[in-house]
Scaffold this motif. Structure first.
Motif, short mmCIF file in Angstrom:
data_model
loop_
_atom_site.label_atom_id
_atom_site.label_comp_id
_atom_site.label_asym_id
_atom_site.label_seq_id
_atom_site.Cartn_x
_atom_site.Cartn_y
_atom_site.Cartn_z
N LEU A 105 0.31 -0.70 0.07
CA LEU A 105 -0.18 0.00 0.24
C LEU A 105 0.72 0.97 0.16
O LEU A 105 1.67 1.40 0.64
N ARG A 106 0.87 1.81 -0.99
CA ARG A 106 1.60 3.35 -0.99
C ARG A 106 0.82 4.32 -1.17
O ARG A 106 0.35 4.99 -2.50
N PRO A 107 0.34 5.01 -0.03
CA PRO A 107 -0.38 6.18 -0.41
C PRO A 107 -0.23 7.67 -0.96
O PRO A 107 1.56 7.42 -0.65
N GLY A 247 2.71 -1.61 -10.46
CA GLY A 247 2.82 -0.72 -9.37
C GLY A 247 4.88 -0.26 -8.55
O GLY A 247 4.61 1.25 -7.69
N ASP A 248 5.75 -0.53 -9.16
CA ASP A 248 6.25 0.23 -8.71
C ASP A 248 7.34 1.08 -9.25
O ASP A 248 6.77 2.25 -8.93
N ILE A 249 6.81 1.61 -10.50
CA ILE A 249 6.99 2.86 -11.39
C ILE A 249 6.05 3.20 -11.13
O ILE A 249 5.85 4.78 -10.83
N SER A 251 4.09 4.42 -8.50
CA SER A 251 4.65 4.44 -6.69
C SER A 251 5.04 5.93 -6.87
O SER A 251 4.85 6.78 -6.17
N ASP A 252 6.11 5.22 -7.55
CA ASP A 252 7.18 6.83 -7.69
C ASP A 252 6.17 8.10 -8.42
O ASP A 252 7.00 8.59 -7.74
N GLU A 253 5.94 7.55 -9.12
CA GLU A 253 6.13 8.85 -9.98
C GLU A 253 4.42 9.30 -9.30
O GLU A 253 4.07 10.93 -9.36
MG MG Z 1 10.58 1.22 -6.43
#
Ligand code: MG
Ligand code: IPM
Length: 360
Positions: A105-107, A247-249, A251-253
């Motif tokens: 979970l990345r708010p 999701g990795d990409i 979530s950074d954005e």
């Molecule tokens: Mg990452």
């Protein structure tokens, strides 16, 4: 209550910020009458240097025996030339897999006090932004078969494979819908179903799961379009659910458009209550040990831990509230510093947050 917390300070600024999370937890314990027994263990580059492996078996064992894991940051240039399985990042993937933490979970929240740091025009972003990226964390291309082979003509070829099982998609989809029920009741599922077979299955399963959540509005979006929509009209999103790599990409954005990357925590959860909590940012080796790092993402990770693994939502709110009050004051670490504000170091920021922890 007595809670057992495993802390992984890790590398770079990790130990600096982990120390501040510990002190805030101690204060929460004093104010609310809990004991947090924190044990520090090694993982990442620090573990490689001490034991020859980035994820010693003792570390995994300590994590499985605790109520929750707090991880600061791993990695750094010192370990960049090691083979993949010995790199600090391998510890992260190993922990996620061995603890069964399939949901990340990345708010991405914009703090109104820091809205000036948002790189997007106010007319586009509006006055607030609150997106939850739900990233699948133990499958897909980061865990698929990979390797190198020499072809018949002598050319070397490298490959990585992306695959998803129905049950892997189903459990992450359910988690995303459950979270959406507690928020804006909208889920955007991001895939590349126009090309990838694994995305076609992803889309089919997410659509099937959505029938159990009639109150939630589901839409599908291709990943390239999602990357564009995030900067063009970010407030259209509530919950984004997607595969490990996308999701990795994304979530950074998403975290960058809030302008608050040093402020954002994340939670990695499995089927039970054990979870691992860590800041979204990296180990910033260039400022390690200089008392310059922003400890807020780490402190807010501890707040997520209180809420999701320990079921202590009042305590979590007290921590979040304390952070907000410090921001309402003029104190800023270097990364979020702006004109007219008072510059403070890592330790002073931790101390300030500590002083604002109250029962509310
Ligand atoms: Mg990452
Ligand atoms: C993250 C990081 C990790 C990942 C790396 C360091 C292995 O980028 O947590 O997003 O890709 O999952």
């Amino acid at each position: 209550m007595d809670y057992r917390i495993t802390i992984i300070p890790g590398d770079g600024i990790g130990p600096d910020i982990a120390e501040q999370a510990k002190r805030v937890l101690e204060q929460v314990g004093t104010v609310f009458g809990h004991t947090f027994t924190c044990t520090s263990v090694l993982a990442g580059g620090a573990a490689y240097d001490a034991t020859g492996h980035p994820l010693p078996a003792d570390t995994v064992c300590a994590c499985t025996q605790s109520d929750a894991v707090l991880l600061a940051a791993v990695g750094g240039p010192a370990w960049d030339t090691l083979p993949g399985h010995l790199r600090p990042e391998a510890a992260l993937l190993g922990l996620r897999a061995q603890l069964g933490l399939f949901a990340n979970l990345r708010p991405a929240i914009m703090y109104p006090q820091l809205s000036e740091a948002c790189p997007i025009k106010p007319s586009v972003i509006g006055s607030s932004l609150d997106i939850m990226v739900v990233r699948e964390l133990t499958g897909g291309i980061y865990f698929g078969e990979r390797g190198q082979r020499t072809l018949a003509d002598g050319t070397v070829q490298a490959y990585d494979t992306m695959s998803y099982r129905e049950d892997e998609v189903e459990r992450i989809a359910r988690r995303a819908f459950d979270i959406a029920m507690l928020r804006g009741r909208r889920v955007t599922s991001v895939d590349k179903a126009n090309i990838l077979e694994s995305s076609r299955l992803w889309r089919e399963v997410v659509t099937r799961v959505s029938r159990d959540y009639p109150e939630v509005e589901l839409s599908h979006m291709y990943v390239d379009n999602a990357a564009m929509q995030l900067v063009w009209n970010p407030s259209q999103f509530d919950v984004i659910v997607t595969t490990n790599m996308f999701g990795d990409i994304l979530s950074d954005e998403a975290s960058m458009i809030t302008g608050s990357i040093g402020m954002l925590p994340s939670a990695s959860l499995g089927g039970g209550s054990l979870g691992m909590y860590e800041p979204i940012h990296g180990s910033a080796p260039d400022i390690a040990g200089t008392d310059m790092a922003n400890p807020i993402a780490m402190v807010l990770s501890a707040a997520l831990m209180l809420r999701y693994s320990l079921g202590l939502s009042r305590e979590a709110e007290a921590v979040e509230q304390a952070v907000s009050q410090v921001l309402d004051g003029s104190w800023r670490t270097r990364d979020i510093m702006s004109e007219g504000m008072t510059l403070v170091g890592t330790r002073e920021m931790g101390r300030l947050i500590e002083t604002y922890i109250t029962r509310g």
